[in-house]
Design an enzyme around this catalytic site. Sequence first.
Site, PDB file in Angstrom:
ATOM      1  N   ASN A 134      32.686  64.449  18.474  1.00  0.00           N
ATOM      2  CA  ASN A 134      32.753  65.165  19.698  1.00  0.00           C
ATOM      3  C   ASN A 134      32.005  65.184  20.782  1.00  0.00           C
ATOM      4  O   ASN A 134      32.264  65.221  21.870  1.00  0.00           O
ATOM      5  CB  ASN A 134      32.985  66.864  19.227  1.00  0.00           C
ATOM      6  CG  ASN A 134      34.121  67.104  18.733  1.00  0.00           C
ATOM      7  OD1 ASN A 134      35.204  66.597  18.757  1.00  0.00           O
ATOM      8  ND2 ASN A 134      34.369  68.511  18.337  1.00  0.00           N
ATOM      9  N   CYS A 180      35.783  73.970  21.071  1.00  0.00           N
ATOM     10  CA  CYS A 180      35.047  72.964  20.087  1.00  0.00           C
ATOM     11  C   CYS A 180      33.877  72.202  21.095  1.00  0.00           C
ATOM     12  O   CYS A 180      32.803  72.456  20.648  1.00  0.00           O
ATOM     13  CB  CYS A 180      36.128  71.738  19.596  1.00  0.00           C
ATOM     14  SG  CYS A 180      37.098  72.518  18.171  1.00  0.00           S
TER      15      CYS A 180
HETATM   16  P1  NAD Z   1      39.952  80.332  14.187  1.00  0.00           P
HETATM   17  O1  NAD Z   1      39.033  81.243  14.690  1.00  0.00           O
HETATM   18  O2  NAD Z   1      41.171  79.942  14.942  1.00  0.00           O
HETATM   19  O3  NAD Z   1      40.002  80.438  12.667  1.00  0.00           O
HETATM   20  C1  NAD Z   1      39.183  80.976  11.761  1.00  0.00           C
HETATM   21  C2  NAD Z   1      39.974  81.840  10.878  1.00  0.00           C
HETATM   22  O4  NAD Z   1      39.307  82.378   9.786  1.00  0.00           O
HETATM   23  C3  NAD Z   1      40.468  83.198  11.435  1.00  0.00           C
HETATM   24  O5  NAD Z   1      41.645  83.462  11.337  1.00  0.00           O
HETATM   25  C4  NAD Z   1      39.555  84.284  10.828  1.00  0.00           C
HETATM   26  O6  NAD Z   1      40.172  85.549  10.504  1.00  0.00           O
HETATM   27  C5  NAD Z   1      39.417  83.254   9.375  1.00  0.00           C
HETATM   28  N1  NAD Z   1      38.074  83.953   8.552  1.00  0.00           N
HETATM   29  C6  NAD Z   1      36.804  84.129   9.081  1.00  0.00           C
HETATM   30  N2  NAD Z   1      36.107  84.999   8.052  1.00  0.00           N
HETATM   31  C7  NAD Z   1      36.952  84.794   6.867  1.00  0.00           C
HETATM   32  C8  NAD Z   1      36.527  84.964   5.383  1.00  0.00           C
HETATM   33  N3  NAD Z   1      35.490  85.315   5.175  1.00  0.00           N
HETATM   34  N4  NAD Z   1      37.748  84.809   4.559  1.00  0.00           N
HETATM   35  C9  NAD Z   1      38.713  84.536   4.963  1.00  0.00           C
HETATM   36  N5  NAD Z   1      39.169  84.006   6.231  1.00  0.00           N
HETATM   37  C10 NAD Z   1      38.227  84.255   7.032  1.00  0.00           C
HETATM   38  O7  NAD Z   1      38.874  78.792  14.227  1.00  0.00           O
HETATM   39  P2  NAD Z   1      39.646  77.532  14.390  1.00  0.00           P
HETATM   40  O8  NAD Z   1      39.779  77.179  15.834  1.00  0.00           O
HETATM   41  O9  NAD Z   1      40.611  77.314  13.356  1.00  0.00           O
HETATM   42  O10 NAD Z   1      38.163  76.515  13.797  1.00  0.00           O
HETATM   43  C11 NAD Z   1      37.973  76.682  12.512  1.00  0.00           C
HETATM   44  C12 NAD Z   1      36.885  75.627  12.481  1.00  0.00           C
HETATM   45  O11 NAD Z   1      37.576  74.198  12.513  1.00  0.00           O
HETATM   46  C13 NAD Z   1      35.617  75.553  13.141  1.00  0.00           C
HETATM   47  O12 NAD Z   1      34.556  75.155  12.436  1.00  0.00           O
HETATM   48  C14 NAD Z   1      35.861  74.461  14.206  1.00  0.00           C
HETATM   49  O13 NAD Z   1      34.878  74.223  14.856  1.00  0.00           O
HETATM   50  C15 NAD Z   1      36.618  73.607  13.500  1.00  0.00           C
HETATM   51  N6  NAD Z   1      37.621  72.555  14.104  1.00  0.00           N
HETATM   52  C16 NAD Z   1      38.609  73.373  15.048  1.00  0.00           C
HETATM   53  C17 NAD Z   1      39.291  72.550  15.925  1.00  0.00           C
HETATM   54  C18 NAD Z   1      40.033  73.300  17.098  1.00  0.00           C
HETATM   55  O14 NAD Z   1      40.803  72.391  17.888  1.00  0.00           O
HETATM   56  N7  NAD Z   1      40.453  74.482  16.903  1.00  0.00           N
HETATM   57  C19 NAD Z   1      39.351  71.068  15.699  1.00  0.00           C
HETATM   58  C20 NAD Z   1      38.460  70.543  14.943  1.00  0.00           C
HETATM   59  C21 NAD Z   1      37.641  71.211  13.954  1.00  0.00           C
END
Ligand code: NAD
Length: 455
Positions: A208, A260
């Site tokens: 990234n 991100c």
């Molecule tokens: P997001 O905020 O859309 O989703 C996270 C989810 O986790 C939410 O729905 C939240 O309610 C849930 N959550 C939080 N605590 C919880 C718990 N204790 N039990 C169950 N569920 C719980 O985040 P995202 O964009 O999907 O990103 C998730 C991870 O992936 C991050 O680390 C991010 O850096 C990584 N990532 C994201 C992308 C992207 O494009 N969004 C790409 C690559 C990596």
Amino acid sequence: MKLAIIGTGYIGLVGAAVFAEWGKEVVGIDIDRKKIKKITSGEMPIYEPGLSELVLKNIEDGRLKFTTSLPKGIKDAEVVFICVGTPQGDDGAADLSAVWAVAKEIGQSLTSYKVIVVKSTVPVGTNERVKEIIKENLKQKVSFDVVSNPEFLREGSSIEDMQNTDRTVIGFDSQKALKVMRRLYKHLKSPLVECDLRSSELIKYASNAFLATKISFINEIGQLCERAGADVQTVAKGMGLDKRIGAYFLNAGLGYGGSCFPKDVVALYKTSTDQAYDFKLLRGVMEVNDLQKDYFLKKIVSHLGSNLSNKSLACLGLAFKNNTDDTRDSVSIRLVKMLRGLGANLKVYDPEAMENARKELGKPNITYCSSAYEAVKGADALCILTEWMEFANLDLKKVKRLMKAPVIFDGRNLLQKDEVESLGITYFAIGKKTNGLTEQEDRPIYAILRDDKNK
Ligand code: NAD
């Protein structure tokens, strides 16, 4: 193969649907009751092309289920994915509280051997700590392994990206777990990068940060193009055809944003300083990125003045990129706020991000429009802030007719300069000759505002 996915956000929900499509039995788990209720009633909590169809099909086929109960959700799973958010914390480091909470609950709920896979983007050493936390919280004697499997998909094309990934990174410290992961991904044609946990964690951040570096680099080249009478899109095309460089992430614009890149670059810098290393290049990447949106604002101010209170501006695009509704750390939203700060009345439109934008921007000085043409009606200028194809295909004659003054600030180089100018529209873009600012106009934005106020 039975899987559980903890966290059904942009990554987890797409992951759950794609794994189910691959024939796995998947349970998606989230603490957000409203989100789970929405998904199970057939409504997607996010916009992602093709996601709704894929989720509904797999729910109907019986391979995809959802729950808010982690113990129930992981009970029969062989592999449990952690996909919770890791936003930027106050000190710049990733806030891992959701990861720790999930690790604790997994430990308390574990009843049989499972491979726990950390898909969330996490700093070096996190997987080891997840292992310790699970161990500390076990209620019975049961074995497990922790695997690092970072995700590289891009919002807006995430289903396609996940199905046709360039590589799958698997960080492991147990041969047993590695075999499970190989079985999970056995149909993929792209390489598996099998490595230690720490290298896997760093591959994600390094990737990234490198992409962010490409963006800041081309934005600097854009600055040079404006001063030297060249065209950044032509330069980028010529560079990108070289396989060693590649065409992706060479679009000069408003700088990187989204959920991100900004947080991951800062977190990597924080990791470096924690390791007593000053990552000099990253400092430059972040500084260039910060200044890029200011530069765009200065173009607007140099044309319209810094008091915009009697101006109506149309802003097209609020999501951090096209084909998503995600406005987290969106540069477009930041610019809308900055323009509002200068007193402008803003008419905004985005094909998918209106709901999220409304939550971030609220009401003052903002009219939410239902089309691009409604937004440009009576506007003193049009600002293109997100690279939706819909905006590239605008009927510019109609746009000109509707606007009060035909001026376009194109922050994404979406339109063709010659075409726009041939219609008698004043056009400002990024990295184009004749579009640059004079030395006087290119002072820091605070100095411009201060000097204008004292005039
Ligand atoms: P997001 O905020 O859309 O989703 C996270 C989810 O986790 C939410 O729905 C939240 O309610 C849930 N959550 C939080 N605590 C919880 C718990 N204790 N039990 C169950 N569920 C719980 O985040 P995202 O964009 O999907 O990103 C998730 C991870 O992936 C991050 O680390 C991010 O850096 C990584 N990532 C994201 C992308 C992207 O494009 N969004 C790409 C690559 C990596």
